[in-house]
Design a protein around this motif. Structure first.
Motif, mmCIF file in Angstrom:
data_model
loop_
_atom_site.group_PDB
_atom_site.id
_atom_site.type_symbol
_atom_site.label_atom_id
_atom_site.label_comp_id
_atom_site.label_asym_id
_atom_site.label_seq_id
_atom_site.Cartn_x
_atom_site.Cartn_y
_atom_site.Cartn_z
ATOM 1 N N GLN A 36 0.732 -1.166 0.100
ATOM 2 C CA GLN A 36 0.240 -0.132 0.024
ATOM 3 C C GLN A 36 0.761 1.259 0.080
ATOM 4 O O GLN A 36 0.441 2.417 -0.409
ATOM 5 C CB GLN A 36 -0.942 -0.149 1.160
ATOM 6 N N LYS A 87 -6.805 -0.456 2.356
ATOM 7 C CA LYS A 87 -5.553 0.528 2.139
ATOM 8 C C LYS A 87 -4.981 0.942 0.979
ATOM 9 O O LYS A 87 -4.849 2.182 0.482
ATOM 10 C CB LYS A 87 -4.344 0.291 3.138
ATOM 11 N N ASN A 112 -5.501 4.520 -0.732
ATOM 12 C CA ASN A 112 -4.271 5.136 -1.123
ATOM 13 C C ASN A 112 -4.244 5.648 -2.741
ATOM 14 O O ASN A 112 -4.064 6.677 -3.047
ATOM 15 C CB ASN A 112 -3.251 4.635 -0.657
#
Length: 483
Positions: free
Chosen positions: A34, A75, A79
């Motif tokens: 991530q 995530k 992101n």
RNA sequence: GGUGGAGUGGCUGAGCGGCCCAAAGCAGCAGCCUGCAAAGCUGUAAAACCACGGGUUCAAAUCCCGUCUCCACCUCCA
């Protein structure tokens, strides 16, 4: 002495014996790709790399090593959205950063015995496993009609066995049920959300969606290593909930799963865990910019893998100094051998030679739950003994010590740094520069022979400005780069 | 509240009932080497009452009890 491994499920040292004679299968939880790798990821990777090496070189076991890559997760999607990037592209690019960091540290990612599967490559196996869990009465489709599927913790009496938790003491998911029967039930399959990209969605018997975090490891261990395997590893912070849930799923599916559980300690900075919220994380990039890769590796091994490792610039500088001591010995031993007309490869580990022998103290240390700090002590003992042999002009003993040191360094993963040292300074600069340095060294030597010390000293200063350090010996002068 | 871990010299960090008046490294000191340095090497040298207070034992850094301090996990984490 037989190999003892601390099994964090049993919370005790247990004698290690492979499930299948001569072979060992290891599964280590790798990163969720991530964001950029940090020192904690490197510590874990190095710890298990050393473990793999010792099983391979020290115990002559045929090792099958799997380190997964979680490339689909909340995530990653979040992101990617924040950065207006495609999530797959983000995952791929972060994964590349991880591989770069691994290879800088000499952690193999492409060797035949190593596999690095990605979660998205095993969606079908995860779905099959979820179906099996539903069939066996340990999972259920969400009660709210969504495509969510949960593991039914109440149906699995030994839930909590890995971390010694009682289910009534666990808080569980507090952010809405999403169709859970109990807060401790965890997602096996997550329904597709309208604000998530369609590419992050797969068809399943329960509707479009994506896998929960834990199921991938159960599916991949099963697909790649079978229903049972020797060692499951990962960072201490993965014990709960991730490993606990993996264990529950896999056992509830009818698999024996891991024989040993190993958890590496976390990295702190100034005594505190590094975290994004505190903004105190050390990225792999800045770590590798602040010290040589081999010093980083040495430092990562300087505390036992289960201990907390505290980051500081002093600690890295100490590692660099300690490593230099080892490098210098190997270089000196190599110089002597070369001078004696032997092949220079002899000291730095001829691969065709017989299996290296390790000092018994090193074997005992590594067999005692991979006690790398004690193993380093044994390595330094060999360095000291070897230096004494050199001083006593006992080249045979020195060569033997150097071979042992090289063999130990190979297990610990900084053998490469020793090779560099043995070949002095070349390949860091072009031939012309090297020739110029060699000429200056010779000129200074002549000046010293002529007792023109003023000239000799000025040449020394000139070389110093080129980043070159001299070492005057009785019959010659050698040079190396100053760092 | 639950679960687990930690406190060892100036620093890092092993040891986890007798081999410990505590490994190894770094720093320091001394010696060797050197034209002088640097680097390097060596060390019968120096440096730790092993968080604190009790206890068990022939024997405790190591086991037990209590106290203090710190860290991690308890559904994002290597």
């Amino acid at each position: 002495m037989a190999l003892q491994i601390f099994d964090s499920k049993a919370q005790a040292l247990r004698a290690f014996a492979p499930l299948e004679a001569g072979r060992v299968a290891i599964y280590v939880c790798g990163p969720t790709v991530q964001s950029a790798p940090h020192v904690g990821h490197l510590r874990s990777a190095v710890a298990f790399d050393i473990i793999k090496n010792w099983l391979t070189f020290g115990h002559s076991l045929s090792v099958k090593f799997v380190r997964n890559v979680t490339d689909i997760d909340d995530k990653i999607l979040a992101n990617a959205k924040d950065q207006s990037r495609d999530w797959l592209e983000l995952a791929e690019s972060v994964n590349q950063e991880f591989e770069n960091a691994y290879s800088a540290l000499g952690i193999a990612t492409t060797a035949p015995e190593i596999q690095t599967p990605k979660a998205t490559e095993f969606i079908a196996q995860m779905i099959t496993l979820i179906e099996l869990l539903i069939q066996r009465g340990h999972a259920y489709a969400a009660t709210d009609g969504s495509a969510n599927v949960f593991f039914d913790t109440a149906s699995w009496p030994s839930y909590g066995e890995l971390t010694n938790q009682k289910i009534e003491n666990l808080e569980g998911e507090q952010d809405g049920s999403h169709g859970r029967k109990s807060p401790t039930d965890f997602a096996l399959w997550k329904a597709h959300k309208s604000d998530e990209p369609d590419t992050a969605s797969w068809q399943s018997p329960w509707g479009a969606g994506r896998p929960g975090w834990h199921i991938e490891c159960s599916a991949m261990t099963h697909a790649l290593l079978g229903e049972s395997f020797d060692i499951h590893g990962g960072g201490l912070d993965l014990r709960f909930p991730h490993h606990e849930n993996e264990l529950a799923q896999s056992r509830a599916a009818g698999f024996d799963f891991a024989n040993f559980w190993m958890h590496n300690g976390l990295v702190t900075i100034a005594g505190q865990k590094m975290s994004k919220s505190l903004g105190n994380g050390i990225s792999a990039e800045s770590l590798l910019a602040s010290a040589s890769a081999s010093a980083v590796r040495y430092w990562l091994g300087s505390a036992h893998y289960r201990s907390t490792l505290d980051y500081s610039t002093t600690a890295l500088a100490e590692a660099e100094s300690a490593l230099n001591r080892i490098k210098n010995f190997v270089r000196r031993a190599s110089d002597v051998q070369t001078a004696n007309g032997q092949t220079s490869g002899g000291v730095s580990g001829d691969r065709d030679a017989a299996e290296p022998t390790y000092p018994s103290a090193f074997i005992d240390a590594m067999d005692a739950d991979f006690n790398v700090p004690a193993a380093l002590a044994a390595l330094h003992d060999a360095v000291r003994a070897g230096n004494s042999s050199l001083d006593a002009a006992d080249t045979a003993a020195a060569a033997s010590a150097a071979a042992q040191v090289t063999a130990m360094a190979r297990v610990l993963g900084f053998e490469g740094a020793l090779g560099d040292a043995a070949s002095a300074g070349a390949d860091r600069a072009d031939e012309a520069t090297v020739a110029k340095i060699d000429a200056l060294v010779l000129a200074r030597r002549q000046a010293r022979a002529d007792k023109d010390f003023a000239l000799a000293d000025s040449i020394r200063v000139e070389l110093s400005e080129l980043g070159v350090v001299l070492e005057d010996q009785a019959d010659k002068t050698t040079w190396m780069w100053s760092n």
